[in-house]
Enzyme design. Structure first.
Site, PDB file in Angstrom:
ATOM      1  N   GLY A 277     174.270 -35.444 136.812  1.00 32.53           N
ATOM      2  CA  GLY A 277     173.818 -34.940 135.524  1.00 32.53           C
ATOM      3  C   GLY A 277     172.381 -34.480 135.585  1.00 32.53           C
TER       4      GLY A 277
ATOM      5  CB  CYS B 192     176.318 -39.850 132.853  1.00 33.40           C
ATOM      6  SG  CYS B 192     176.506 -38.818 131.383  1.00 33.40           S
TER       7      CYS B 192
ATOM      8  CE1 TYR C  35     181.697 -28.951 141.777  1.00 35.59           C
ATOM      9  CE2 TYR C  35     181.521 -30.393 139.871  1.00 35.59           C
ATOM     10  CZ  TYR C  35     181.088 -29.284 140.574  1.00 35.59           C
ATOM     11  OH  TYR C  35     180.069 -28.515 140.098  1.00 35.59           O
TER      12      TYR C  35
ATOM     13  CG  ASN D 130     179.795 -42.066 134.267  1.00 33.29           C
ATOM     14  OD1 ASN D 130     179.923 -40.930 133.809  1.00 33.29           O
ATOM     15  ND2 ASN D 130     180.377 -42.437 135.402  1.00 33.29           N
ATOM     16  N   GLY D 131     180.988 -41.844 131.038  1.00 36.33           N
ATOM     17  CA  GLY D 131     182.389 -41.732 130.659  1.00 36.33           C
ATOM     18  C   GLY D 131     182.543 -41.145 129.275  1.00 36.33           C
TER      19      GLY D 131
END
Length: 489
Positions: A28, A2, A255, A101-102
């Protein structure tokens, strides 16, 4: 994965949060949301879809206030419902909105604690809502609303929550609170902007969000550190717990992150160039008399590496695929059938660059192999005489449990297979992977700013440890069969 952002400014910040989220959209595309603090009210608007789909002029006009946070999401384990767009918010104590995020790996135990011990209810399956309620409970326990109280609450969150996480929150009457997990697995960066009205501050998943908004990158938030920016623009920072081994996520560099970002003082662009250099050197060691005519990247995140591979090999670099930019990232799409259709929608070859040539396709990584298999066949159909495939990352043999919704081990093409077996499944004439030590050395760079990385999807070593049944648990949540069942398929 995210994207998160938070801003404290002297004027309304909603438009800046919107712009920042559009820059973080690559992290996201499933849902987006913004929360702002305006006087004694929290104003929240969120929904499923791209940032541009969720917000319109009317919703933006409602988001008043000089303090706010934003979030763009793709679903990880247990978070795919319409009601799980972020930020989440609670009204007690004070009023808190939080975005995350995570992934927490002790969510089930925390959920029980929150209900039975903290006397709070969690309405969704999202670990972000669990994290919000833990933070809210610990802040309430401080019986005060000061930066010091916020830091003590963050300290308690770190002691209760296990996993990789970066968090932004707005607390009514205080300001912006941000913190990062003790191992620094998920990224979080601090920025500053000087205006006529005084200094303004921002935090975000990636520094690229600051470039658009005119903030200067100050530094990364340290592992285990808390940041508080009060409503009057005062910055406070505190190391809330002793940091663990600093292990930023390797897959950010491979990535996810944009190449124009800096993460933990490392340029993603330069890291990917060094990946290409070490990969090219390995190819030369293995096949000094190679017959490669052309190096072609599989767009977009492999371009930097592919260019350096071509330079090392001394052969032509060519763009051989045209990408449809309106199709999302395929390895996180549910269901092999949907992914297969999306690859064809996403990429189209330029036959001129393949006809009668020995081509080396360079990709950033190979996860399920669905995309790679189809691209190899597309290259053959376009007229390639031989198709070689090189991965800038090592074989992905283990799930990521810290916020990247990789499939279960059984759905990873390299799991329990040799490289020769993977090569045969992909249908290429030769397959070569980056070595893990070479990858880590390439990302760390000549100054060796980072000594260790979370490379768990390559080596299966999880810095936080895992409980015995955790992988069976995420298999029930993440597998294609499980996702299809939840959708009623």
């Amino acid at each position: 994965m995210c994207g998160i952002i938070g801003i404290v400014g002297h004027n309304d910040v909603a438009a800046q949060l919107y712009d920042g989220l559009t820059v973080l959209q690559h992290r996201g595309q499933d849902a987006a949301g913004i929360a702002t603090a305006h006087g004694s009210r929290l104003l929240v608007h969120k929904g499923n879809g791209l940032v541009s789909d969720v917000f319109d002029a009317d919703s933006m006009r409602l988001l008043r206030g000089g303090i706010g946070i934003g979030h763009c999401r793709y679903p990880t384990a247990g978070s795919e419902g319409d009601d799980e767009a972020q930020p989440f918010y609670v009204n007690s104590p004070f009023g808190i909105a939080l975005a995350h995020n995570g992934n927490l790996i002790n969510t089930d135990a925390l959920r029980r604690e929150v209900f039975e011990q903290d006397r709070r209810n969690v309405n969704t399956d999202s670990d972000s809502e669990v994290l919000l309620n833990v933070f809210a409970h610990e802040l309430d326990a401080q019986k005060a609303l000061t930066p010091e109280a916020a830091f003590k609450a963050v300290e308690r969150v770190h002691k209760r929550c296990v996993g990789g996480y970066a968090v932004v929150a707005t607390v009514l009457g205080l300001g912006l609170v941000a913190f990062r997990d003790p191992n620094g697995i998920r990224p979080l960066v601090l920025g500053k902007r000087t205006t006529a009205g005084g200094d303004e501050y921002a935090v975000a998943s990636e520094s690229v969000a600051f470039d658009l908004l005119g903030f200067q990158r100050v530094r990364d938030v340290n592992p285990g550190e808390g940041i508080v920016v009060t409503a009057d623009g005062q910055l406070h920072a505190r190391q809330c717990v002793e940091p663990g081994k600093h292990t930023p996520c390797m897959f950010e560099y491979v990535y996810f992150a944009r190449p124009d970002s800096m993460i933990d003082d490392i340029s993603v662009h330069k890291a990917r160039m060094r990946m290409g250099q070490t990969l090219g050197e390995k190819i030369l060691r293995l096949r000094p008399d190679h017959d490669i005519d052309t190096v072609i990247p599989i767009p977009d995140s492999s371009r930097d590496a592919a260019l350096e591979v071509a330079n090392v090999l001394g052969v032509k670099y060519r763009e051989g695929f045209i990408k449809n930019r309106y199709v999302g990232r395929t390895f996180i799409m549910p269901g092999q059938g949907e992914r297969a259709k999306s690859v064809r929608r996403k990429l189209n070859p330029i036959p001129l660059e393949f006809r009668n040539r020995v081509v080396l396709l360079v990709d950033d990584s190979i996860v399920r192999g669905t995309t790679s298999r189809q691209i190899v066949q597309m290259a053959r159909d376009a007229g390639a005489r031989k198709v070689y495939l090189a991965s800038a990352a090592p074989p992905v043999r283990h799930p990521n449990i810290y916020g990247i919704d990789m499939p279960t081990r059984e759905e990873l093409i390299a799991y329990n297979r040799t490289e020769q077996e993977v090569q045969e499944l992909l249908g290429c004439d030769w397959l070569v992977y980056q070595d893990l030590d070479a990858l880590e050395h390439a990302v760390s760079g000549p100054k060796h700013r980072i000594e260790h990385f979370d490379s768990s999807c390559f080596n299966g070593e999880y810095v936080t440890g895992t409980e015995a049944d955790y992988f069976e648990h995420i298999k029930r949540l993440r597998s294609d069969d499980a996702k299809t069942t939840r959708r009623g398929g």
